[in-house]
Design an enzyme around this catalytic site. Structure first.
Site, PDB file in Angstrom:
ATOM      1  N   CYS A  29       0.863  -1.181   0.000  1.00  0.00           N
ATOM      2  CA  CYS A  29       0.000   0.000   0.000  1.00  0.00           C
ATOM      3  C   CYS A  29       0.893   1.223   0.000  1.00  0.00           C
ATOM      4  O   CYS A  29       1.794   1.326   0.834  1.00  0.00           O
ATOM      5  CB  CYS A  29      -0.897   0.008   1.235  1.00  0.00           C
ATOM      6  SG  CYS A  29      -1.853   1.528   1.415  1.00  0.00           S
ATOM      7  N   CYS A 105      -4.807  -1.404   9.212  1.00  0.00           N
ATOM      8  CA  CYS A 105      -4.214  -0.105   8.830  1.00  0.00           C
ATOM      9  C   CYS A 105      -3.983   0.754  10.082  1.00  0.00           C
ATOM     10  O   CYS A 105      -4.897   0.966  10.881  1.00  0.00           O
ATOM     11  CB  CYS A 105      -5.142   0.621   7.861  1.00  0.00           C
ATOM     12  SG  CYS A 105      -4.619   2.310   7.516  1.00  0.00           S
ATOM     13  N   GLN A 229     -16.133  14.713   8.241  1.00  0.00           N
ATOM     14  CA  GLN A 229     -14.678  14.869   8.225  1.00  0.00           C
ATOM     15  C   GLN A 229     -14.047  13.599   8.801  1.00  0.00           C
ATOM     16  O   GLN A 229     -14.572  13.021   9.750  1.00  0.00           O
ATOM     17  CB  GLN A 229     -14.270  16.080   9.075  1.00  0.00           C
ATOM     18  CG  GLN A 229     -14.990  17.376   8.706  1.00  0.00           C
ATOM     19  CD  GLN A 229     -14.381  18.095   7.513  1.00  0.00           C
ATOM     20  OE1 GLN A 229     -13.414  17.636   6.924  1.00  0.00           O
ATOM     21  NE2 GLN A 229     -14.961  19.214   7.140  1.00  0.00           N
ATOM     22  N   CYS A 354      -9.770  22.065   1.708  1.00  0.00           N
ATOM     23  CA  CYS A 354      -8.859  20.909   1.748  1.00  0.00           C
ATOM     24  C   CYS A 354      -7.930  20.945   0.543  1.00  0.00           C
ATOM     25  O   CYS A 354      -7.245  19.961   0.260  1.00  0.00           O
ATOM     26  CB  CYS A 354      -9.641  19.602   1.829  1.00  0.00           C
ATOM     27  SG  CYS A 354     -10.767  19.369   0.448  1.00  0.00           S
TER      28      CYS A 354
END
Ligand SMILES: C[S@@+](CC[C@H](N)C(=O)[O-])C[C@H]1O[C@@H](n2cnc3c(N)ncnc32)[C@H](O)[C@@H]1O
Length: 399
Positions: A29, A105, A229, A354
């Site tokens: 990843c 993760c 968010q 963002c």
């Protein structure tokens, strides 16, 4: 779990260290493109980049940067499902469409990591066959799981069709016993083979249909299909910052454009202040209305395109709010809304972005609105992305 010397705690404030991740080390990843950089170096580079993009507007008073945490900060797991029904992979798909398991993760809140095994077991029990993108066969495309600060979870199964829905319903009691934190469980139908994450139709399987997410002193309802968010601690800091700036201005009216589930609008609502949130997603608008009603806050929410809604108010000669908060997707507000705000009588605009590049582009289209305050909030550690919020003050219009 991540190997190496450091595993993040999700507490905003960790700097100066590196997050070790064996998925990254093995090349499985590469989503976290900045992972090898120490976290304090990431923050310095983001500050440098944001200030460089906003250099044409000198004199911005910058507040201290809000760090996002070294690991464990993501409140949402977006897990592409691959593998087989008995051994599903939860993570991403490699370029050949094969599943890569990233259920541990290190960016995820540890409660999301702990939820992955029971969810994988449910897939096997309910025989929900993972979707094979190459052969276009199977049902389960994604698992989307959101965790609230109190541990409550919203679990969504993105399916190709309704084929597996009755089996998921049948096995729901088992899941709720194994994963009692799952307050809301739903199915999203995404029949198209295209790479869109979710489809328009949602089937809620639990009695509860919205997750309550505590942010500062507010419980925000989160219905499936509404944006939230991804870093709750940083979002809370963002809402506190904007509420503080708005309170300093003390306007009689505020518009919150691109309001999502109402985070900004509900934080700035006050007696004798009219507050309207405008958001294109009907689910998010419904979420915001429920939160406003629960807290007895006077804030209205409208489901509409933000630019079209403002254009309609201007065309009807209705007054524009004293303060307009905008928090658009990465593409920014664009030239039409920027022109409407530029030409309006709004004394202040709060722009939370963002994508500082589209922010800078939009600021160039609003020369009368000058950024005077700014703050960087690291919503997305280990990537080049960050949130930056600026308070714009109306100056005299150039002749
Ligand atoms: C970055 S999110 C911000 C959400 C919210 N302000 C918050 O703090 O959670 C952008 C939001 O804009 C909404 N949106 C996208 N296009 C829009 C449009 N044309 N008009 C109004 N809202 C839009 C999305 O659904 C999403 O909720």
């Amino acid at each position: 779990m991540a190997e190496g010397d450091v595993v993040g705690t999700g507490v905003a404030g960790a700097t100066g260290r590196t997050l070790a991740c064996y998925h990254h080390a093995r090349g499985e990843c590469r989503s976290c493109t900045w992972l090898p950089r120490p976290y304090d170096a990431q923050l310095s580079e983001k500050e440098r980049a944001a200030r460089a993009l906003l250099a044409p507007w000198p004199g911005i008073a910058w507040e201290a940067t809000v760090p996002g945490g070294l690991g464990g900060f993501r409140n949402k797991a977006k897990l592409a499902v691959g593998g087989t029904v008995d051994a599903p992979t939860l993570g991403i798909l490699d370029p050949g469409g094969e599943g890569v398991d990233l259920r541990d993760c290190a960016l995820h809140d540890p409660r999301l990591v702990a939820a992955a095994d029971p969810l994988a077991e449910l897939v096997a029990r309910a025989r929900v066959v993972p979707y094979d993108v190459v052969r276009r066969r199977g049902e389960l495309k994604h698992l989307l799981v959101t965790v609230a600060p109190d541990g409550g979870m919203l679990v969504r199964f993105v399916l190709r069709s309704e084929e597996a829905v009755s089996r998921l319903r049948k096995h729901l009691p088992w899941l709720l016993e194994r994963l009692p934190a799952a307050r809301v469980v739903s199915v999203n139908l995404q029949p198209d083979p295209k790479a869109v994450l979710e489809g328009p139709r949602e089937i809620v399987l639990t009695a509860e249909e919205s997750l309550r997410v505590r942010v500062n002193d507010l419980d925000l309802h989160l219905l499936p299909q509404s944006f939230f968010q991804t870093n709750t601690a940083v979002a809370a800091a963002l809402y506190r910052q904007v509420a503080a700036w708005v309170d300093e201005v003390d306007p009689a009216s505020v518009w919150d454009l691109y309001s999502g589930v109402g985070g900004f609008a509900l934080h700035v609502a006050a007696p004798d202040r009219s507050v309207v949130g405008v958001e294109v997603s009907a689910a998010a608008v419904e979420s915001a209305r429920r939160s406003a009603a629960d807290h007895g806050l006077a804030a209205d929410f409208v489901a509409a395109d933000a630019t079209g809604w403002v254009a309609d108010r201007v065309a009807a000669a209705e007054p524009v709010a004293d303060v307009v908060v905008v928090n658009p997707p990465r593409r920014g507000v664009g030239p039409r809304l920027a022109a409407l705000l530029e030409a309006s009588e709004a004394g202040h605009v709060v722009y939370s972005s963002c994508n500082a590049e589209t922010l800078a582009r939009d600021l160039r289209a609003m020369p009368s609105l000058r950024p005077v305050r700014g703050r960087l909030l690291d919503m997305f550690p280990h990537t080049a992305h960050y949130e930056v919020v600026v308070l714009l003050e109306r100056a005299a219009r150039p002749r």
